[in-house]
Scaffold this motif. Structure first.
Motif, PDB file in Angstrom:
ATOM      1  N   LYS A 154      -0.619  -1.986  27.792  1.00  0.00           N
ATOM      2  CA  LYS A 154      -0.746  -0.715  27.089  1.00  0.00           C
ATOM      3  C   LYS A 154       0.296  -0.607  25.976  1.00  0.00           C
ATOM      4  O   LYS A 154       1.374  -1.199  26.048  1.00  0.00           O
ATOM      5  CB  LYS A 154      -0.551   0.448  28.057  1.00  0.00           C
ATOM      6  CG  LYS A 154      -1.704   0.686  28.982  1.00  0.00           C
ATOM      7  CD  LYS A 154      -1.460   1.950  29.775  1.00  0.00           C
ATOM      8  CE  LYS A 154      -2.692   2.325  30.562  1.00  0.00           C
ATOM      9  NZ  LYS A 154      -2.521   3.613  31.233  1.00  0.00           N
ATOM     10  N   ALA A 155      -0.041   0.185  24.971  1.00  0.00           N
ATOM     11  CA  ALA A 155       0.880   0.402  23.857  1.00  0.00           C
ATOM     12  C   ALA A 155       2.187   1.020  24.334  1.00  0.00           C
ATOM     13  O   ALA A 155       3.268   0.682  23.832  1.00  0.00           O
ATOM     14  CB  ALA A 155       0.223   1.277  22.804  1.00  0.00           C
ATOM     15  N   SER A 156       2.099   1.901  25.319  1.00  0.00           N
ATOM     16  CA  SER A 156       3.322   2.548  25.817  1.00  0.00           C
ATOM     17  C   SER A 156       4.263   1.526  26.443  1.00  0.00           C
ATOM     18  O   SER A 156       5.475   1.549  26.195  1.00  0.00           O
ATOM     19  CB  SER A 156       2.977   3.637  26.829  1.00  0.00           C
ATOM     20  OG  SER A 156       2.313   3.102  27.957  1.00  0.00           O
ATOM     21  N   THR A 157       3.722   0.621  27.224  1.00  0.00           N
ATOM     22  CA  THR A 157       4.534  -0.410  27.862  1.00  0.00           C
ATOM     23  C   THR A 157       5.141  -1.335  26.824  1.00  0.00           C
ATOM     24  O   THR A 157       6.316  -1.707  26.907  1.00  0.00           O
ATOM     25  CB  THR A 157       3.683  -1.214  28.863  1.00  0.00           C
ATOM     26  OG1 THR A 157       3.077  -0.306  29.786  1.00  0.00           O
ATOM     27  CG2 THR A 157       4.512  -2.231  29.612  1.00  0.00           C
ATOM     28  N   THR A 158       4.346  -1.699  25.818  1.00  0.00           N
ATOM     29  CA  THR A 158       4.830  -2.558  24.748  1.00  0.00           C
ATOM     30  C   THR A 158       5.976  -1.893  23.998  1.00  0.00           C
ATOM     31  O   THR A 158       7.008  -2.523  23.733  1.00  0.00           O
ATOM     32  CB  THR A 158       3.686  -2.898  23.769  1.00  0.00           C
ATOM     33  OG1 THR A 158       2.652  -3.548  24.496  1.00  0.00           O
ATOM     34  CG2 THR A 158       4.160  -3.791  22.655  1.00  0.00           C
ATOM     35  N   ASN A 159       5.806  -0.633  23.650  1.00  0.00           N
ATOM     36  CA  ASN A 159       6.858   0.073  22.918  1.00  0.00           C
ATOM     37  C   ASN A 159       8.126   0.237  23.752  1.00  0.00           C
ATOM     38  O   ASN A 159       9.236   0.111  23.217  1.00  0.00           O
ATOM     39  CB  ASN A 159       6.357   1.437  22.421  1.00  0.00           C
ATOM     40  CG  ASN A 159       5.565   1.324  21.149  1.00  0.00           C
ATOM     41  OD1 ASN A 159       5.854   0.505  20.291  1.00  0.00           O
ATOM     42  ND2 ASN A 159       4.549   2.138  21.017  1.00  0.00           N
ATOM     43  N   LEU A 160       7.975   0.498  25.030  1.00  0.00           N
ATOM     44  CA  LEU A 160       9.149   0.615  25.899  1.00  0.00           C
ATOM     45  C   LEU A 160       9.903  -0.716  25.970  1.00  0.00           C
ATOM     46  O   LEU A 160      11.131  -0.752  25.840  1.00  0.00           O
ATOM     47  CB  LEU A 160       8.738   1.068  27.294  1.00  0.00           C
ATOM     48  CG  LEU A 160       8.372   2.542  27.439  1.00  0.00           C
ATOM     49  CD1 LEU A 160       7.716   2.796  28.800  1.00  0.00           C
ATOM     50  CD2 LEU A 160       9.596   3.421  27.283  1.00  0.00           C
ATOM     51  N   ALA A 161       9.170  -1.800  26.152  1.00  0.00           N
ATOM     52  CA  ALA A 161       9.801  -3.116  26.276  1.00  0.00           C
ATOM     53  C   ALA A 161      10.463  -3.542  24.966  1.00  0.00           C
ATOM     54  O   ALA A 161      11.606  -4.007  24.958  1.00  0.00           O
ATOM     55  CB  ALA A 161       8.767  -4.155  26.699  1.00  0.00           C
ATOM     56  N   ARG A 162       9.757  -3.387  23.862  1.00  0.00           N
ATOM     57  CA  ARG A 162      10.326  -3.769  22.565  1.00  0.00           C
ATOM     58  C   ARG A 162      11.504  -2.868  22.198  1.00  0.00           C
ATOM     59  O   ARG A 162      12.476  -3.321  21.596  1.00  0.00           O
ATOM     60  CB  ARG A 162       9.256  -3.725  21.488  1.00  0.00           C
ATOM     61  CG  ARG A 162       8.274  -4.864  21.624  1.00  0.00           C
ATOM     62  CD  ARG A 162       7.286  -4.889  20.485  1.00  0.00           C
ATOM     63  NE  ARG A 162       6.363  -6.009  20.645  1.00  0.00           N
ATOM     64  CZ  ARG A 162       5.278  -6.172  19.943  1.00  0.00           C
ATOM     65  NH1 ARG A 162       4.956  -5.290  19.001  1.00  0.00           N
ATOM     66  NH2 ARG A 162       4.490  -7.212  20.138  1.00  0.00           N
ATOM     67  N   GLY A 163      11.399  -1.597  22.557  1.00  0.00           N
ATOM     68  CA  GLY A 163      12.505  -0.680  22.302  1.00  0.00           C
ATOM     69  C   GLY A 163      13.762  -1.095  23.046  1.00  0.00           C
ATOM     70  O   GLY A 163      14.857  -1.107  22.487  1.00  0.00           O
ATOM     71  N   ASN A 164      13.599  -1.459  24.318  1.00  0.00           N
ATOM     72  CA  ASN A 164      14.748  -1.936  25.100  1.00  0.00           C
ATOM     73  C   ASN A 164      15.342  -3.202  24.485  1.00  0.00           C
ATOM     74  O   ASN A 164      16.558  -3.367  24.437  1.00  0.00           O
ATOM     75  CB  ASN A 164      14.338  -2.200  26.551  1.00  0.00           C
ATOM     76  CG  ASN A 164      14.222  -0.926  27.348  1.00  0.00           C
ATOM     77  OD1 ASN A 164      14.935   0.028  27.117  1.00  0.00           O
ATOM     78  ND2 ASN A 164      13.300  -0.918  28.302  1.00  0.00           N
ATOM     79  N   GLY A 165      14.470  -4.090  24.016  1.00  0.00           N
ATOM     80  CA  GLY A 165      14.939  -5.316  23.373  1.00  0.00           C
ATOM     81  C   GLY A 165      15.719  -5.032  22.103  1.00  0.00           C
ATOM     82  O   GLY A 165      16.761  -5.653  21.844  1.00  0.00           O
ATOM     83  N   ASN A 166      15.229  -4.097  21.307  1.00  0.00           N
ATOM     84  CA  ASN A 166      15.923  -3.747  20.064  1.00  0.00           C
ATOM     85  C   ASN A 166      17.261  -3.067  20.328  1.00  0.00           C
ATOM     86  O   ASN A 166      18.234  -3.303  19.605  1.00  0.00           O
ATOM     87  CB  ASN A 166      15.038  -2.854  19.186  1.00  0.00           C
ATOM     88  CG  ASN A 166      14.005  -3.656  18.431  1.00  0.00           C
ATOM     89  OD1 ASN A 166      14.244  -4.769  18.016  1.00  0.00           O
ATOM     90  ND2 ASN A 166      12.831  -3.082  18.250  1.00  0.00           N
ATOM     91  N   VAL A 167      17.325  -2.245  21.357  1.00  0.00           N
ATOM     92  CA  VAL A 167      18.594  -1.604  21.711  1.00  0.00           C
ATOM     93  C   VAL A 167      19.608  -2.678  22.108  1.00  0.00           C
ATOM     94  O   VAL A 167      20.752  -2.672  21.637  1.00  0.00           O
ATOM     95  CB  VAL A 167      18.406  -0.573  22.847  1.00  0.00           C
ATOM     96  CG1 VAL A 167      19.744  -0.126  23.409  1.00  0.00           C
ATOM     97  CG2 VAL A 167      17.624   0.626  22.337  1.00  0.00           C
ATOM     98  N   ALA A 168      19.194  -3.614  22.942  1.00  0.00           N
ATOM     99  CA  ALA A 168      20.100  -4.674  23.394  1.00  0.00           C
ATOM    100  C   ALA A 168      20.538  -5.563  22.231  1.00  0.00           C
ATOM    101  O   ALA A 168      21.724  -5.900  22.104  1.00  0.00           O
ATOM    102  CB  ALA A 168      19.427  -5.512  24.473  1.00  0.00           C
ATOM    103  N   ALA A 169      19.593  -5.939  21.375  1.00  0.00           N
ATOM    104  CA  ALA A 169      19.925  -6.782  20.229  1.00  0.00           C
ATOM    105  C   ALA A 169      20.866  -6.050  19.273  1.00  0.00           C
ATOM    106  O   ALA A 169      21.801  -6.653  18.721  1.00  0.00           O
ATOM    107  CB  ALA A 169      18.655  -7.208  19.507  1.00  0.00           C
ATOM    108  N   GLY A 170      20.627  -4.765  19.081  1.00  0.00           N
ATOM    109  CA  GLY A 170      21.493  -3.985  18.204  1.00  0.00           C
ATOM    110  C   GLY A 170      22.918  -3.907  18.728  1.00  0.00           C
ATOM    111  O   GLY A 170      23.882  -4.047  17.969  1.00  0.00           O
TER     112      GLY A 170
END
Length: 59
Positions: free
Chosen positions: A2-18
């Motif tokens: 689902k788009a929601s799951t994708t956005n949650l996962a990518r968001g967590n990845g971007n927070v960690a990378a940042g």
């Protein structure tokens, strides 16, 4: 996925990378890298918020 799951996962990845970019920027004394990391972290938090909103609406 689902788009929601994708956005949650990518968001967590971007927070960690940042956060990682900010830490490296501090170590190598690079204000530019610190700013890029902060922007990526904020973008990740926004993406996570979008994912949470989508999830609450069942998308």
């Amino acid at each position: 996925m689902k788009a929601s799951t994708t956005n949650l996962a990518r968001g967590n990845g971007n927070v960690a990378a940042g956060k990682a970019k900010q830490a490296v920027g501090k170590v190598v004394n690079s204000p530019k890298l610190q700013v890029k990391g902060a922007l990526q972290e904020v973008g990740g938090k926004i993406q996570k918020a979008v994912g949470k909103d989508q999830k609450s609406r069942g998308k």
